[in-house]
Design a protein around this motif. Structure first.
Motif, mmCIF file in Angstrom:
data_model
loop_
_atom_site.group_PDB
_atom_site.id
_atom_site.type_symbol
_atom_site.label_atom_id
_atom_site.label_comp_id
_atom_site.label_asym_id
_atom_site.label_seq_id
_atom_site.Cartn_x
_atom_site.Cartn_y
_atom_site.Cartn_z
ATOM 1 N N THR A 181 0.856 -1.190 0.000
ATOM 2 C CA THR A 181 0.000 0.000 0.000
ATOM 3 C C THR A 181 0.885 1.230 0.000
ATOM 4 O O THR A 181 2.043 1.178 0.419
ATOM 5 C CB THR A 181 -0.939 0.034 1.214
ATOM 6 O OG1 THR A 181 -0.146 0.144 2.405
ATOM 7 C CG2 THR A 181 -1.801 -1.212 1.294
ATOM 8 N N ASN A 182 0.356 2.345 -0.488
ATOM 9 C CA ASN A 182 1.142 3.560 -0.674
ATOM 10 C C ASN A 182 1.245 4.398 0.593
ATOM 11 O O ASN A 182 0.312 4.458 1.392
ATOM 12 C CB ASN A 182 0.518 4.417 -1.786
ATOM 13 C CG ASN A 182 0.516 3.686 -3.111
ATOM 14 O OD1 ASN A 182 1.375 2.852 -3.375
ATOM 15 N ND2 ASN A 182 -0.455 3.985 -3.946
ATOM 16 N N VAL B 213 2.887 -0.115 3.408
ATOM 17 C CA VAL B 213 2.806 -1.431 4.042
ATOM 18 C C VAL B 213 3.171 -2.484 3.005
ATOM 19 O O VAL B 213 2.655 -2.463 1.879
ATOM 20 C CB VAL B 213 1.398 -1.721 4.606
ATOM 21 C CG1 VAL B 213 1.372 -3.082 5.295
ATOM 22 C CG2 VAL B 213 0.957 -0.629 5.565
ATOM 23 N N ILE B 214 4.072 -3.374 3.384
ATOM 24 C CA ILE B 214 4.445 -4.502 2.538
ATOM 25 C C ILE B 214 3.861 -5.746 3.205
ATOM 26 O O ILE B 214 4.229 -6.071 4.338
ATOM 27 C CB ILE B 214 5.969 -4.623 2.407
ATOM 28 C CG1 ILE B 214 6.560 -3.325 1.845
ATOM 29 C CG2 ILE B 214 6.356 -5.821 1.539
ATOM 30 C CD1 ILE B 214 8.069 -3.259 1.921
ATOM 31 N N TYR B 215 2.942 -6.397 2.515
ATOM 32 C CA TYR B 215 2.314 -7.591 3.077
ATOM 33 C C TYR B 215 3.137 -8.814 2.681
ATOM 34 O O TYR B 215 3.232 -9.166 1.509
ATOM 35 C CB TYR B 215 0.870 -7.714 2.607
ATOM 36 C CG TYR B 215 -0.011 -6.665 3.222
ATOM 37 C CD1 TYR B 215 -0.446 -6.791 4.538
ATOM 38 C CD2 TYR B 215 -0.391 -5.531 2.510
ATOM 39 C CE1 TYR B 215 -1.244 -5.819 5.130
ATOM 40 C CE2 TYR B 215 -1.191 -4.548 3.087
ATOM 41 C CZ TYR B 215 -1.614 -4.705 4.396
ATOM 42 O OH TYR B 215 -2.399 -3.746 4.982
ATOM 43 N N ILE B 216 3.744 -9.406 3.685
ATOM 44 C CA ILE B 216 4.621 -10.562 3.508
ATOM 45 C C ILE B 216 3.818 -11.841 3.736
ATOM 46 O O ILE B 216 3.028 -11.926 4.672
ATOM 47 C CB ILE B 216 5.779 -10.509 4.530
ATOM 48 C CG1 ILE B 216 6.582 -9.191 4.392
ATOM 49 C CG2 ILE B 216 6.680 -11.727 4.414
ATOM 50 C CD1 ILE B 216 7.338 -9.033 3.114
ATOM 51 N N VAL B 217 4.031 -12.830 2.885
ATOM 52 C CA VAL B 217 3.469 -14.155 3.124
ATOM 53 C C VAL B 217 4.637 -15.076 3.460
ATOM 54 O O VAL B 217 5.557 -15.252 2.653
ATOM 55 C CB VAL B 217 2.701 -14.703 1.906
ATOM 56 C CG1 VAL B 217 2.114 -16.067 2.222
ATOM 57 C CG2 VAL B 217 1.613 -13.736 1.487
ATOM 58 N N VAL C 286 9.099 4.660 -4.489
ATOM 59 C CA VAL C 286 10.180 4.297 -3.587
ATOM 60 C C VAL C 286 10.398 2.785 -3.676
ATOM 61 O O VAL C 286 9.442 2.019 -3.550
ATOM 62 C CB VAL C 286 9.860 4.699 -2.124
ATOM 63 C CG1 VAL C 286 10.962 4.242 -1.181
ATOM 64 C CG2 VAL C 286 9.655 6.214 -2.032
ATOM 65 N N THR C 287 11.633 2.390 -3.907
ATOM 66 C CA THR C 287 11.977 0.968 -4.000
ATOM 67 C C THR C 287 12.764 0.558 -2.777
ATOM 68 O O THR C 287 13.715 1.253 -2.388
ATOM 69 C CB THR C 287 12.790 0.690 -5.273
ATOM 70 O OG1 THR C 287 12.050 1.105 -6.416
ATOM 71 C CG2 THR C 287 13.114 -0.800 -5.402
ATOM 72 N N GLY D 45 8.145 3.803 6.426
ATOM 73 C CA GLY D 45 7.891 5.240 6.369
ATOM 74 C C GLY D 45 9.018 5.972 5.677
ATOM 75 O O GLY D 45 10.188 5.777 6.027
ATOM 76 N N PRO D 46 8.725 6.803 4.690
ATOM 77 C CA PRO D 46 9.783 7.566 4.013
ATOM 78 C C PRO D 46 10.322 8.707 4.876
ATOM 79 O O PRO D 46 9.612 9.247 5.723
ATOM 80 C CB PRO D 46 9.082 8.133 2.772
ATOM 81 C CG PRO D 46 7.790 7.392 2.669
ATOM 82 C CD PRO D 46 7.424 6.987 4.052
#
Length: 189
Positions: free
Chosen positions: A42-43, A102-106, A182-183, A164-165
């Protein structure tokens, strides 16, 4: 004479056992698997911040955000209002409408531990500049990686890694909406 014969017999036995050897082989295999995958992201959005006209650093501090794990994507949604926005050396302001990335990790294996790092030096730009184009630089990130790594994540569960940037805003920046990509590099440790 008897003693001499015994010595010869012992020497012959030693030579015979030292000369006996065999080689054999066996097959070896290994399967390597990725310990996690990224389901979605998510952004991050700082919403509206009123500029002072001076150069400043604006940090979205997401370290206080508690990561969540669950069986579905919706279960892994953390509470964002524990994060903070910090302008320069000012006191942190608790997030209200701002949202972090948010990076959703599985997890493919239970209790996977990760590391995260910003890739390059991304910039945020606006569509049209009235003067000299002056982008905003993303100079770093904050994350709740320490808390994420302390989660008891079951295999196949979703978990939220929050980012968070940190923005470096030049004094000559124009008003308007700035956006950019942003990478980050997420690796298993």
């Amino acid at each position: 004479m008897k003693k001499f014969i015994m010595l010869l017999s012992c020497a012959a036995l030693l030579c015979a056992s030292a000369a006996f050897a065999e080689e054999t082989t066996f097959e070896t295999s290994i399967t390597l698997a990725q310990p996690f995958s990224i389901d979605s992201t998510t952004n991050a959005d700082f919403k509206t911040i009123y500029t002072t006209g001076a150069a400043e650093t604006i940090t979205m501090n997401v370290v206080p955000i508690v990561p969540v794990a669950g069986a579905t994507l919706g279960d892994a949604l953390p509470t964002f209002t524990t994060g903070q926005v910090i302008r320069g050396t000012s006191a942190p302001v608790t997030m209200t409408t701002e949202t972090p990335g948010v990076i959703y990790i599985v997890a493919a294996q239970e209790n996977v531990d990760l590391a995260i790092a910003l890739v390059g030096t991304p910039t945020l730009d606006k569509g049209f500049y009235s003067g000299t184009p002056t982008p905003i630089t993303v100079s770093g990130i904050t994350s709740n990686i320490t808390a994420f790594n302390s989660l008891a994540i079951a295999a196949t569960e979703f978990a939220s890694l929050v980012v968070g940037p940190i923005l470096s805003v030049p004094a000559s920046v124009e008003t308007g909406t700035y956006t950019g990509t942003v990478t980050v590099d997420v690796t298993a440790i």
